[in-house]
Design an enzyme around this catalytic site. Sequence first.
Site: not given
Length: 347
Positions: A63, A234
């Site tokens: 990410e 998450d």
Amino acid sequence: MKPSDKALVPFVSVDHMMQLIHHIGVQDMLRGLAGYIEDDFKRWERFDKTPRIASHSAEGVIELMPTSDGETYGFKYVNGHPKNMAEGLQTVTAFGLLADVDTGYPVLLTEMTMLTALRTAATSAVVARALAPKGAKTMAMIGNGAQSEFQSIAMQAIAGVSEVRLYDIDPAATAKCAANLAGSGLKVTACKTAEDAIEGAQILTTCTADKAYATILTDNMVGAGVHINAIGGDCPGKTEIAPAILKRGDIFVEYPPQTRIEGDIQQLADDHPVTEIWQVLSGQAQGRTSDKQITIFDSVGFAIEDFSALRFVRDRIEGTPYFHPLDLLADPNDPRDLYGMLNRAHP
Ligand code: NAD
């Protein structure tokens, strides 16, 4: 010819980061980070915000997490690979950069694996200080991996926790966590089940890693009047908290557009009410309103927390030996003569 000092960017290696943490002290560093995070949450509206840009694979995710306050820009590169641990690799590893918006020039490049653990823990503790029941002293720590000691010490340093009750499906992880926390001043109890760990705890932290819809806390395990600090859910398809608990509690999040994709609330309807934690911290929304309430921090980790951590490191390395000057920026004699700079370097 050597590049001029002006063109050098401070680079904080893993080794230097560890020296910086020892220089400041773990507890003071967590308190310092908490201060920067709280300041940035209070000026939340000034930031560019976007859900992080995720590249998913079967085994994990990579990410990018960017943000800017108009003066300074920051981003973090971070991965999440639960299977890494079995291969002797980190589940989470990261680095980040801070830049001057005016020129676009980087002003800091740093490791962020250590820093992510610290900023995640500091954020958890800032939120627990605002939402946990008054006088909360005991925390259940479920998932005793890389983040767990940082979570425990931050709760001690910032949120008044004095006892942690540890549980992990892997007893070796619990033994490691207990050994690392020896001498911290925390009372540490190793537990054989998650149910045992939450016995008498007012703060329940879940910090497990499994790329699955896991249920670490089931509905019958959670009574009234607790604060849940849900860290490990998450990522899409990766959750920890039973939907029934989420529906019984009041949910607090960092940035709803990201949390609805990645957090435990991905299991709920898209319009399920949530409160943005920055609004609580800036006095614009209520936090805990009763002793019986279940408050849930559905943490996924947001770019502004990394930005705060990067700012903290930039400010704290000044005047220390804990960075390398990095030759990252081109520095031609004439800005348009990049080729001339290449010629300049001819051996
Ligand atoms: P880790 O792999 O080092 O540790 C995870 C631990 O969870 C392991 O010890 C494992 O045995 C344990 N575990 C797995 N399933 C379990 C279960 N059902 N019950 C009890 N224990 C279980 O990972 P880490 O670096 O400590 O990260 C933990 C989690 O936190 C990860 O999911 C990571 O993605 C997440 N994380 C979130 C944030 C955030 O800001 N919210 C930041 C960093 C990491």
